[in-house]
Structure formats: structure tokens, C-alpha cells
Design a protein around this motif. Sequence first.
Motif, PDB file in Angstrom:
ATOM      1  N   LEU A 127       0.838  -1.196   0.000  1.00 48.85           N
ATOM      2  CA  LEU A 127       0.000   0.000   0.000  1.00 48.85           C
ATOM      3  C   LEU A 127       0.877   1.251   0.000  1.00 48.85           C
ATOM      4  N   SER A 128       0.317   2.352  -0.440  1.00 52.48           N
ATOM      5  CA  SER A 128       1.064   3.604  -0.448  1.00 52.48           C
ATOM      6  C   SER A 128       0.971   4.266   0.921  1.00 52.48           C
ATOM      7  N   LEU A 325      18.664  -6.684  -2.152  1.00 49.98           N
ATOM      8  CA  LEU A 325      19.353  -6.794  -3.437  1.00 49.98           C
ATOM      9  C   LEU A 325      18.376  -7.018  -4.593  1.00 49.98           C
ATOM     10  N   VAL A 326      17.333  -7.787  -4.361  1.00 50.34           N
ATOM     11  CA  VAL A 326      16.306  -7.977  -5.400  1.00 50.34           C
ATOM     12  C   VAL A 326      15.702  -6.629  -5.786  1.00 50.34           C
ATOM     13  N   GLN A 327      15.328  -5.836  -4.772  1.00 52.99           N
ATOM     14  CA  GLN A 327      14.713  -4.542  -5.049  1.00 52.99           C
ATOM     15  C   GLN A 327      15.671  -3.624  -5.809  1.00 52.99           C
ATOM     16  N   LEU A 328      16.946  -3.619  -5.434  1.00 49.06           N
ATOM     17  CA  LEU A 328      17.914  -2.743  -6.091  1.00 49.06           C
ATOM     18  C   LEU A 328      18.234  -3.211  -7.509  1.00 49.06           C
ATOM     19  N   LEU A 329      18.286  -4.522  -7.732  1.00 49.17           N
ATOM     20  CA  LEU A 329      18.516  -5.028  -9.088  1.00 49.17           C
ATOM     21  C   LEU A 329      17.376  -4.647 -10.020  1.00 49.17           C
ATOM     22  N   ILE A 330      16.153  -4.801  -9.544  1.00 44.95           N
ATOM     23  CA  ILE A 330      14.998  -4.423 -10.365  1.00 44.95           C
ATOM     24  C   ILE A 330      15.015  -2.922 -10.622  1.00 44.95           C
ATOM     25  N   TRP A 331      15.339  -2.144  -9.586  1.00 40.70           N
ATOM     26  CA  TRP A 331      15.433  -0.690  -9.723  1.00 40.70           C
ATOM     27  C   TRP A 331      16.450  -0.320 -10.806  1.00 40.70           C
ATOM     28  N   ARG A 338      11.188   2.244 -11.157  1.00 39.05           N
ATOM     29  CA  ARG A 338      11.729   3.193 -10.181  1.00 39.05           C
ATOM     30  C   ARG A 338      10.614   4.077  -9.613  1.00 39.05           C
ATOM     31  N   SER A 339       9.766   3.464  -8.830  1.00 36.52           N
ATOM     32  CA  SER A 339       8.628   4.160  -8.235  1.00 36.52           C
ATOM     33  C   SER A 339       8.982   4.683  -6.852  1.00 36.52           C
ATOM     34  N   GLY A 340       8.190   5.644  -6.395  1.00 34.81           N
ATOM     35  CA  GLY A 340       8.378   6.164  -5.049  1.00 34.81           C
ATOM     36  C   GLY A 340       8.170   5.088  -4.001  1.00 34.81           C
ATOM     37  N   LEU A 341       7.207   4.181  -4.246  1.00 36.60           N
ATOM     38  CA  LEU A 341       6.929   3.108  -3.286  1.00 36.60           C
ATOM     39  C   LEU A 341       8.121   2.167  -3.167  1.00 36.60           C
ATOM     40  N   ARG A 342       8.730   1.801  -4.305  1.00 34.59           N
ATOM     41  CA  ARG A 342       9.894   0.908  -4.246  1.00 34.59           C
ATOM     42  C   ARG A 342      11.059   1.594  -3.532  1.00 34.59           C
ATOM     43  N   ARG A 343      11.216   2.899  -3.765  1.00 35.10           N
ATOM     44  CA  ARG A 343      12.296   3.614  -3.093  1.00 35.10           C
ATOM     45  C   ARG A 343      12.070   3.629  -1.576  1.00 35.10           C
ATOM     46  N   GLU A 344      10.819   3.861  -1.162  1.00 39.20           N
ATOM     47  CA  GLU A 344      10.512   3.856   0.266  1.00 39.20           C
ATOM     48  C   GLU A 344      10.773   2.474   0.880  1.00 39.20           C
ATOM     49  N   THR A 345      10.406   1.429   0.136  1.00 41.91           N
ATOM     50  CA  THR A 345      10.631   0.071   0.628  1.00 41.91           C
ATOM     51  C   THR A 345      12.119  -0.199   0.798  1.00 41.91           C
TER      52      THR A 345
END
Length: 428
Positions: A127-128, A325-331, A338-345
Motif C-alpha cells: 500500500l502507499s 538486493l532484489v529490489q535494487l537489481l529491479i530498480w 523506479r517508483s516512489g513506493l519501491r524507493r521507500e521500501t
Amino acid sequence: MASITLEKVSVSFPVYSSATRSIKNRLIQSATGGQIRSESGSDRISVVQALQDINLQLESGDRIGLVGHNGAGKTTLLRVLGGIYEPNEGRVAVDGSTVPLFDISLGMDPESTGYENIILRGLYLGLSRSQMRGRLDEIADFTELGDFLNLPIRTYSAGMRMRLAFAVSTSVAPDILLIDEGIGAGDAAFLQKASERLKLFTEQVSIIVLSSHSEELIKRMCNKALLMEHGRVVGSGSTQDVLTQYRQRQEGGGSVEISAPLPLEIASKPATPSDPSAWAMETARFLREGRWDAVDVDRLVEEVVSLVDPDPDRDLIEGQLTYLLVQLLIWHWRESERSGLRRETIDQVRHQTELMIREDKNVVDAAEKSLESAYKKARSTAAQRMDIEESQLPAKCPVTLPLLLDRTWFPGQAAADDAVASRRAADA
């Protein structure tokens, strides 16, 4: 439309040096449902085969109960569906948002307040921040924690933390709900309140996968069931047919009967003796008498594995690093991600990891030792999620631990790339 597909899924766990400890090895083999074998060419590695060749197809409207003895593989299967375990073999395809109610406090920071953790846990659920702010008052009221929500949750009792985690996890209905046994959620009055909320919650979910020893609960919640033994599916069909088959196998094999029905959907495990010596003696007696239902298998396995794993923090920190690492590789590899939600996560996971290792050198050492192993898992997972060849990603982890945890650094941007270069130079 929610769906779950598993094709020939297998999961195994290596246990190093266990073959050299015959008493411990026999304990594991007798108390767990998974099968133990020696790794080819080594007398120091045993492999616990937790799941073997699991095939499963679920669609919207399915409510499936997992039936079987302690250690049959039910919890491992739920963790595969929840994305916590990656299979060694086979394919897993889960379409729809998923909420596991067996690890509902995942993503909560002990140094942050109750209100802050409501937002943080909501981000983990997909969720946001604005969506969670809109639910903040309702969640706070449900917890009945009052002014405690302004305090760090490290000051909470276990029951208070469970109230908070349960309230957030059930604040929005997912497509797929995973439930393992019961959830201890506080005193009797709150248990009744939580039970009513869970009932409404499950009515809105497309697919439910429930693991329980309560025959009554499975009958009430499920329209299908799987019977599991030693990590395999040995029966499937309607709930009543599978429960009948389970009882027949128990009677034929001298196993214990399914435990008595639980009065509520939410219940906690019976207490075990706190004194390690008394617990060990009692467990040994249960094993000699064949009373498998009375054995706390989770604790038994933890105690045994601790004999061969002097670094208990490593699995936990490796899981954190893998997710990060999964999140950063996808980023990095998918600009559209490269969404704000992924950056916050990413920021929140970094913050949590920093808190874990800040004042404990043993955890820092465990993190550094786990980095390459975590990257290997993350590389495979990220490639699968982006539908690209694994060979397109770097073979070795391209960053050091300090840079990975640096919250000012994000890959794929000019400023970030400059930061990488300068930090690599400094590390050299």
C-alpha cells in the motif's frame, strides 16, 4: 483474477556437519517430516528434503486446507507461496497480492513508534503511504493501544505487538491469504474481537491456503484439502474425503489423531517448559513413547540446528540482504520500476538492516559473509521477476556492504554511479 500454480516444486535445506553428530542426526530424522540424506561426495553435509515434486493449481474461490503430521511440509509450502523460500527446483507462479498471516510482524521496526510501524507494515503489504494514512485511525482504534502508539514498539509486550501487527495485516483484504495454524493475539476479549474481524477478512479474499491441525477449522473454512507426508502430496480432493484419508492413514500407521477442534480461528500454541533441561527430558520421553503430537518440533529443530550452526544470525541477515538486493537489481535494470513506493521500501529495509547490525559485530560479520550468497539468490529471483536471462546480471555482487546500506545511493543514476566509483576507490 487471482491464481496459484506450482509445477514440480522441491525445497531442500543443507545442514552442515550434522552427519558427524549421530545423536543429533537421529533426532532430526525422527522428529521432522522431511527426509534426510547425505550430500553426494561429502560426509559433512546432510540435506533435509522439505518439499518434493509439489504440483498445485488454485483459482479464485478456492479455499484449500493443508493436512498432515508435524513436519509434513505444510509450513514450508506456505512460505514458498509467500515468497519467503525460493524452490530449488520447479516453477512457482502467484498472480495476485498475497498476505501471510504466519509472519504478520515482518517489516516492523522496534525503534519506531506504533503509528510509524502501521505505515511501515502497510508499505510491506504493497500500500502507499497515503493509503495507510487513510486507515490510520481505524487501525489505531482496533488495537486499543491508545497512547502506547506514540512509543517505540520495543517497549511493548508480546501481546501488544501482536495486536498491532494483526490490526495492520487485516486492514486490507489481499487476493491470496496464507494462514499457518493459529495467531496469538492477546487476551480473551481481544481474541473474540480478532476472530470476528478475521472471519470478515477471509470472506473478501479470492484464495485461502490454511494449514491447521484443527479438523473443525478446516471443515469450516476450506472446500478442498491436500494431505501431505514427508514433503510430498499423498492425497487431494474435497475436505471431507482428505480428512477421512488422513484418519485412515493414522489408524493404519499408529499415528496420533488430529488435535481437538479449536474454539476460535485464532489460538496460540501450548506453552512448553522454559527450563531447557526439563524441556529436553520431556521431549525425549515423548519421542520414546511415539507421542509426536506432543513434541514442539519447531523448537526441537532449532535446538538441534544450533548445535551445528554457531552463527544463528546469518539466515536472518541473509534474508534481509537478499530482499534488498532484489529490489535494487529491479530498480537498476528496469527504469519503469523506479517508483516512489519501491524507493521507500528500499529505504525501510536498509534502515532495518542497519539497526540489526549497528551494535553487534557478530551480525556485521554474518552480513559480510552472507553478501555473496544473498546476491546469488537475489540475482536468480530478480531475473525471474523481470523475465530476463540470469546471465544478463553481474555474476558477482557489484557492491560492498557499506555501499549497499548507504541510503543516499541508488544505482542507475549519474550521481549514484559517481558515488559508486568513489566508494569503490575508497574501499580499494
